[in-house]
Design a protein around this motif. Structure first.
Motif, PDB file in Angstrom:
ATOM      1  N   ALA A 138      39.119  46.035  27.901  1.00 33.11           N
ATOM      2  CA  ALA A 138      37.966  45.153  27.098  1.00 33.11           C
ATOM      3  C   ALA A 138      36.907  44.893  27.959  1.00 33.11           C
ATOM      4  O   ALA A 138      37.115  44.460  29.176  1.00 33.11           O
ATOM      5  CB  ALA A 138      38.617  43.789  26.318  1.00 33.11           C
ATOM      6  N   THR A 139      35.708  44.761  27.524  1.00 30.27           N
ATOM      7  CA  THR A 139      34.553  44.196  28.060  1.00 30.27           C
ATOM      8  C   THR A 139      34.458  42.716  28.514  1.00 30.27           C
ATOM      9  O   THR A 139      34.735  41.894  27.475  1.00 30.27           O
ATOM     10  CB  THR A 139      33.174  44.637  27.523  1.00 30.27           C
ATOM     11  OG1 THR A 139      33.123  45.876  27.099  1.00 30.27           O
ATOM     12  CG2 THR A 139      31.922  44.221  28.124  1.00 30.27           C
ATOM     13  N   PRO A 140      34.282  42.339  29.688  1.00 27.47           N
ATOM     14  CA  PRO A 140      34.068  40.709  29.810  1.00 27.47           C
ATOM     15  C   PRO A 140      33.106  39.938  28.837  1.00 27.47           C
ATOM     16  O   PRO A 140      32.251  40.630  28.441  1.00 27.47           O
ATOM     17  CB  PRO A 140      33.968  40.648  31.438  1.00 27.47           C
ATOM     18  CG  PRO A 140      34.165  42.018  31.937  1.00 27.47           C
ATOM     19  CD  PRO A 140      34.005  42.954  30.804  1.00 27.47           C
ATOM     20  N   SER A 141      33.526  38.738  28.621  1.00 27.28           N
ATOM     21  CA  SER A 141      32.727  37.894  27.698  1.00 27.28           C
ATOM     22  C   SER A 141      31.392  37.846  28.341  1.00 27.28           C
ATOM     23  O   SER A 141      30.386  37.718  27.501  1.00 27.28           O
ATOM     24  CB  SER A 141      33.604  36.660  27.642  1.00 27.28           C
ATOM     25  OG  SER A 141      33.350  35.995  28.738  1.00 27.28           O
ATOM     26  N   TRP A 142      31.136  37.816  29.683  1.00 30.46           N
ATOM     27  CA  TRP A 142      29.809  37.525  30.167  1.00 30.46           C
ATOM     28  C   TRP A 142      28.925  38.987  30.016  1.00 30.46           C
ATOM     29  O   TRP A 142      27.541  38.936  30.103  1.00 30.46           O
ATOM     30  CB  TRP A 142      29.626  37.121  31.257  1.00 30.46           C
ATOM     31  CG  TRP A 142      30.470  37.715  32.443  1.00 30.46           C
ATOM     32  CD1 TRP A 142      29.986  39.094  33.047  1.00 30.46           C
ATOM     33  CD2 TRP A 142      31.730  37.848  32.882  1.00 30.46           C
ATOM     34  NE1 TRP A 142      30.687  39.527  33.968  1.00 30.46           N
ATOM     35  CE2 TRP A 142      31.908  38.851  33.664  1.00 30.46           C
ATOM     36  CE3 TRP A 142      32.890  37.117  32.513  1.00 30.46           C
ATOM     37  CZ2 TRP A 142      33.079  39.287  34.420  1.00 30.46           C
ATOM     38  CZ3 TRP A 142      34.124  37.706  33.113  1.00 30.46           C
ATOM     39  CH2 TRP A 142      34.125  38.507  34.101  1.00 30.46           C
ATOM     40  N   GLU A 143      29.504  39.994  29.630  1.00 27.67           N
ATOM     41  CA  GLU A 143      28.885  41.359  29.516  1.00 27.67           C
ATOM     42  C   GLU A 143      28.731  41.772  28.121  1.00 27.67           C
ATOM     43  O   GLU A 143      27.798  42.708  27.983  1.00 27.67           O
ATOM     44  CB  GLU A 143      29.632  42.283  30.390  1.00 27.67           C
ATOM     45  CG  GLU A 143      29.442  42.344  31.837  1.00 27.67           C
ATOM     46  CD  GLU A 143      30.290  43.237  32.460  1.00 27.67           C
ATOM     47  OE1 GLU A 143      30.554  44.562  31.858  1.00 27.67           O
ATOM     48  OE2 GLU A 143      30.140  43.255  33.753  1.00 27.67           O
ATOM     49  N   LYS A 144      29.256  41.117  27.071  1.00 33.82           N
ATOM     50  CA  LYS A 144      29.006  41.267  25.634  1.00 33.82           C
ATOM     51  C   LYS A 144      27.854  41.090  25.107  1.00 33.82           C
ATOM     52  O   LYS A 144      27.019  40.005  25.619  1.00 33.82           O
ATOM     53  CB  LYS A 144      30.186  40.794  25.096  1.00 33.82           C
ATOM     54  CG  LYS A 144      31.570  41.369  25.248  1.00 33.82           C
ATOM     55  CD  LYS A 144      32.561  40.507  24.256  1.00 33.82           C
ATOM     56  CE  LYS A 144      33.994  41.359  24.715  1.00 33.82           C
ATOM     57  NZ  LYS A 144      35.041  40.745  23.935  1.00 33.82           N
ATOM     58  N   ASP A 145      27.259  41.825  24.352  1.00 31.16           N
ATOM     59  CA  ASP A 145      25.928  41.531  23.819  1.00 31.16           C
ATOM     60  C   ASP A 145      25.945  40.439  22.973  1.00 31.16           C
ATOM     61  O   ASP A 145      27.043  40.241  22.135  1.00 31.16           O
ATOM     62  CB  ASP A 145      25.300  42.665  22.841  1.00 31.16           C
ATOM     63  CG  ASP A 145      24.809  43.954  23.849  1.00 31.16           C
ATOM     64  OD1 ASP A 145      24.616  43.662  24.796  1.00 31.16           O
ATOM     65  OD2 ASP A 145      24.826  45.124  23.346  1.00 31.16           O
ATOM     66  N   GLU A 146      25.157  39.210  22.862  1.00 26.66           N
ATOM     67  CA  GLU A 146      25.138  38.447  21.801  1.00 26.66           C
ATOM     68  C   GLU A 146      24.286  38.686  20.710  1.00 26.66           C
ATOM     69  O   GLU A 146      23.262  39.343  20.932  1.00 26.66           O
ATOM     70  CB  GLU A 146      24.486  37.066  22.637  1.00 26.66           C
ATOM     71  CG  GLU A 146      25.505  36.573  23.752  1.00 26.66           C
ATOM     72  CD  GLU A 146      24.799  35.337  24.348  1.00 26.66           C
ATOM     73  OE1 GLU A 146      24.033  34.496  23.872  1.00 26.66           O
ATOM     74  OE2 GLU A 146      25.226  34.922  25.431  1.00 26.66           O
TER      75      GLU A 146
END
Length: 71
Positions: free
Chosen positions: A62-70
Motif C-alpha cells: 500500500a502507498t504510504p499515507s503521506w504519498e496519497k493524493d488528497e
C-alpha cells in the motif's frame, strides 16, 4: 595460460576464442562457442529476469499515507 573462453562481438556478430576484441566490443566469457553464438538471447533473458526482480522489489504494498493524493 591461454584464454580458452569464447566471446561474442555484437558489432560484427562474430564469435572469437580469447579476448581478441576490446572490452566495448566483447560479450562474455562463455564456456562454449554455442553459448557465445546465443549471447544476445542470453542477455535479453537475463535482462528480463532482472527487470522482473526489480519490479517485484519495487512493490512494497500500500502507498504510504503521506504519498496519497488528497482530495
Amino acid at each position: 595460460m591461454a584464454d580458452e573462453k569464447f566471446y561474442y562481438n555484437p558489432a560484427t556478430g562474430e564469435v572469437t576464442q580469447g579476448k581478441v576484441e576490446s572490452w566495448d566490443n566483447r560479450m562474455g566469457p562463455y564456456d562454449t562457442r554455442e553459448e557465445a553464438e546465443h549471447a544476445i538471447a542470453i542477455a535479453k533473458e537475463r535482462t528480463r529476469r532482472a527487470d522482473a526482480l526489480d519490479e517485484a522489489d519495487d512493490n512494497w504494498g500500500a502507498t504510504p499515507s503521506w504519498e496519497k493524493d488528497e482530495k
